[in-house]
Design an enzyme around this catalytic site. Structure first.
Site, PDB file in Angstrom:
ATOM      1  N   PHE A   1     -29.316  11.810 -17.656  1.00  0.00           N
ATOM      2  CA  PHE A   1     -30.113  12.632 -18.573  1.00  0.00           C
ATOM      3  C   PHE A   1     -30.700  11.701 -19.646  1.00  0.00           C
ATOM      4  O   PHE A   1     -30.000  10.861 -20.200  1.00  0.00           O
ATOM      5  CB  PHE A   1     -29.201  13.673 -19.218  1.00  0.00           C
ATOM      6  CG  PHE A   1     -29.895  14.922 -19.672  1.00  0.00           C
ATOM      7  CD1 PHE A   1     -29.849  16.086 -18.926  1.00  0.00           C
ATOM      8  CD2 PHE A   1     -30.596  14.918 -20.868  1.00  0.00           C
ATOM      9  CE1 PHE A   1     -30.488  17.244 -19.360  1.00  0.00           C
ATOM     10  CE2 PHE A   1     -31.238  16.070 -21.313  1.00  0.00           C
ATOM     11  CZ  PHE A   1     -31.185  17.233 -20.560  1.00  0.00           C
TER      12      PHE A   1
ATOM     13  N   ALA B   1     -24.230  13.391 -20.120  1.00  0.00           N
ATOM     14  CA  ALA B   1     -23.125  12.933 -20.971  1.00  0.00           C
ATOM     15  C   ALA B   1     -21.860  13.772 -20.776  1.00  0.00           C
ATOM     16  O   ALA B   1     -20.745  13.269 -20.910  1.00  0.00           O
ATOM     17  CB  ALA B   1     -23.556  12.969 -22.435  1.00  0.00           C
TER      18      ALA B   1
ATOM     19  N   GLU C   1     -20.595  14.778 -18.127  1.00  0.00           N
ATOM     20  CA  GLU C   1     -19.842  14.320 -16.951  1.00  0.00           C
ATOM     21  C   GLU C   1     -19.251  12.916 -17.141  1.00  0.00           C
ATOM     22  O   GLU C   1     -18.442  12.469 -16.310  1.00  0.00           O
ATOM     23  CB  GLU C   1     -20.763  14.300 -15.712  1.00  0.00           C
ATOM     24  CG  GLU C   1     -21.082  15.668 -15.135  1.00  0.00           C
ATOM     25  CD  GLU C   1     -22.065  16.473 -15.968  1.00  0.00           C
ATOM     26  OE1 GLU C   1     -22.981  15.874 -16.571  1.00  0.00           O
ATOM     27  OE2 GLU C   1     -21.908  17.704 -16.037  1.00  0.00           O
TER      28      GLU C   1
ATOM     29  N   ALA D   1     -27.281   9.422 -23.660  1.00  0.00           N
ATOM     30  CA  ALA D   1     -28.216   9.739 -24.748  1.00  0.00           C
ATOM     31  C   ALA D   1     -28.283  11.252 -24.883  1.00  0.00           C
ATOM     32  O   ALA D   1     -28.820  11.938 -24.010  1.00  0.00           O
ATOM     33  CB  ALA D   1     -29.599   9.166 -24.433  1.00  0.00           C
TER      34      ALA D   1
ATOM     35  N   ILE E   1     -29.835  14.014 -27.088  1.00  0.00           N
ATOM     36  CA  ILE E   1     -30.907  14.146 -28.084  1.00  0.00           C
ATOM     37  C   ILE E   1     -31.046  15.626 -28.437  1.00  0.00           C
ATOM     38  O   ILE E   1     -31.156  16.477 -27.550  1.00  0.00           O
ATOM     39  CB  ILE E   1     -32.221  13.555 -27.535  1.00  0.00           C
ATOM     40  CG1 ILE E   1     -32.002  12.072 -27.202  1.00  0.00           C
ATOM     41  CG2 ILE E   1     -33.362  13.734 -28.542  1.00  0.00           C
ATOM     42  CD1 ILE E   1     -33.168  11.371 -26.528  1.00  0.00           C
TER      43      ILE E   1
ATOM     44  N   HIS F   1     -26.663  23.440 -27.700  1.00  0.00           N
ATOM     45  CA  HIS F   1     -26.179  22.711 -26.529  1.00  0.00           C
ATOM     46  C   HIS F   1     -25.761  21.281 -26.893  1.00  0.00           C
ATOM     47  O   HIS F   1     -24.735  20.783 -26.455  1.00  0.00           O
ATOM     48  CB  HIS F   1     -27.302  22.678 -25.480  1.00  0.00           C
ATOM     49  CG  HIS F   1     -26.858  22.326 -24.107  1.00  0.00           C
ATOM     50  ND1 HIS F   1     -26.063  23.151 -23.346  1.00  0.00           N
ATOM     51  CD2 HIS F   1     -27.086  21.233 -23.336  1.00  0.00           C
ATOM     52  CE1 HIS F   1     -25.830  22.580 -22.182  1.00  0.00           C
ATOM     53  NE2 HIS F   1     -26.432  21.419 -22.148  1.00  0.00           N
TER      54      HIS F   1
HETATM   55  N1  INI Z   1     -26.996  15.568 -21.242  1.00  0.00           N
HETATM   56  C1  INI Z   1     -27.246  14.398 -21.867  1.00  0.00           C
HETATM   57  O1  INI Z   1     -26.732  13.344 -21.459  1.00  0.00           O
HETATM   58  N2  INI Z   1     -28.091  14.376 -22.943  1.00  0.00           N
HETATM   59  C2  INI Z   1     -28.661  15.510 -23.426  1.00  0.00           C
HETATM   60  O2  INI Z   1     -29.427  15.412 -24.419  1.00  0.00           O
HETATM   61  C3  INI Z   1     -28.399  16.742 -22.780  1.00  0.00           C
HETATM   62  N3  INI Z   1     -29.004  17.952 -23.269  1.00  0.00           N
HETATM   63  O3  INI Z   1     -29.702  17.910 -24.289  1.00  0.00           O
HETATM   64  O4  INI Z   1     -28.882  19.002 -22.686  1.00  0.00           O
HETATM   65  C4  INI Z   1     -27.541  16.743 -21.660  1.00  0.00           C
HETATM   66  N4  INI Z   1     -27.266  17.880 -21.018  1.00  0.00           N
HETATM   67  C5  INI Z   1     -26.683  17.896 -19.684  1.00  0.00           C
HETATM   68  C6  INI Z   1     -25.173  17.829 -19.692  1.00  0.00           C
HETATM   69  O5  INI Z   1     -24.711  16.527 -20.026  1.00  0.00           O
HETATM   70  C7  INI Z   1     -24.592  18.165 -18.315  1.00  0.00           C
HETATM   71  O6  INI Z   1     -25.071  17.249 -17.364  1.00  0.00           O
HETATM   72  C8  INI Z   1     -24.984  19.579 -17.847  1.00  0.00           C
HETATM   73  O7  INI Z   1     -24.652  20.538 -18.848  1.00  0.00           O
HETATM   74  C9  INI Z   1     -24.222  19.947 -16.538  1.00  0.00           C
HETATM   75  O8  INI Z   1     -22.808  19.905 -16.725  1.00  0.00           O
END
Ligand code: INI
Length: 163
Positions: free
Chosen positions: A27, A61, A63, A85, A87, A93
């Site tokens: 991400f 992040a 995971e 990262a 953001i 969330h």
């Molecule tokens: N994951 C990130 O690494 N950075 C982010 O900014 C982010 N936002 O903003 O949603 C993000 N979301 C995904 C999250 O880490 C999981 O992969 C997802 O929720 C599935 O479990």
């Protein structure tokens, strides 16, 4: 720099012989790719052999702690670098993802005794993230690599001193 002086013990920035896992969140990979470049540059600079570095990508992040835990418990690495990262968007969330990532990584290092560096940016804007993922030594991936090298060296030194 000596590893022990009259101001206390310190981990030297000597990565020779270290086995390191790097766990990266996909991400916002326009940032995490840059953090990985920084981390790899520091690992090379401080003597970690490229054959001793394993890089793995996870969706985001949230995971990262699970894979960090798997590496740290494997007995096959001496340190883990977490790169991500997070953001801020318009919803809460951000807080859940960033907070759980940080808490999970701290738990991994305390549960396993393997140093884990928190190279996960938590910023309000893309621009703030870019500024922390540049080409110099202030790149947070570079700093995270320095952190685990220092911590692995310090832990090894203290373990030896205890024997
Ligand atoms: N994951 C990130 O690494 N950075 C982010 O900014 C982010 N936002 O903003 O949603 C993000 N979301 C995904 C999250 O880490 C999981 O992969 C997802 O929720 C599935 O479990």
């Amino acid at each position: 720099m000596t590893s022990s002086d009259n101001r206390g013990r310190r981990g030297k920035l000597d990565g020779r012989g270290l086995r390191v896992a790097v766990v990266c969140g996909r991400f916002n990979d326009f940032i995490t790719d840059r953090l990985l470049v920084g981390a790899e540059r520091a690992l090379t600079q401080y003597g970690v052999a490229s054959a001793s570095v394993t890089v793995a990508w996870v969706p985001g992040a949230f995971e990262i702690p699970l894979l960090a835990q798997r590496f740290a418990a494997s007995g096959e690495v001496d340190a883990v670098i977490a790169l991500g990262a997070v953001i801020r968007g318009d919803t809460p969330h951000f807080d859940f993802v960033a907070g759980q990532c940080a808490a999970g990584l701290q738990r991994v290092q305390l549960d396993t005794g393997i140093p884990v560096a928190f190279g996960v940016l938590t910023t309000d804007t893309d621009e703030q993230a870019r500024l922390r993922a540049g080409d110099d030594d202030t790149n947070k991936g570079f700093e995270a690599a320095e952190t685990v090298i220092e911590m692995a060296g310090l832990l090894a030194q203290i373990t030896k001193a205890d024997r």
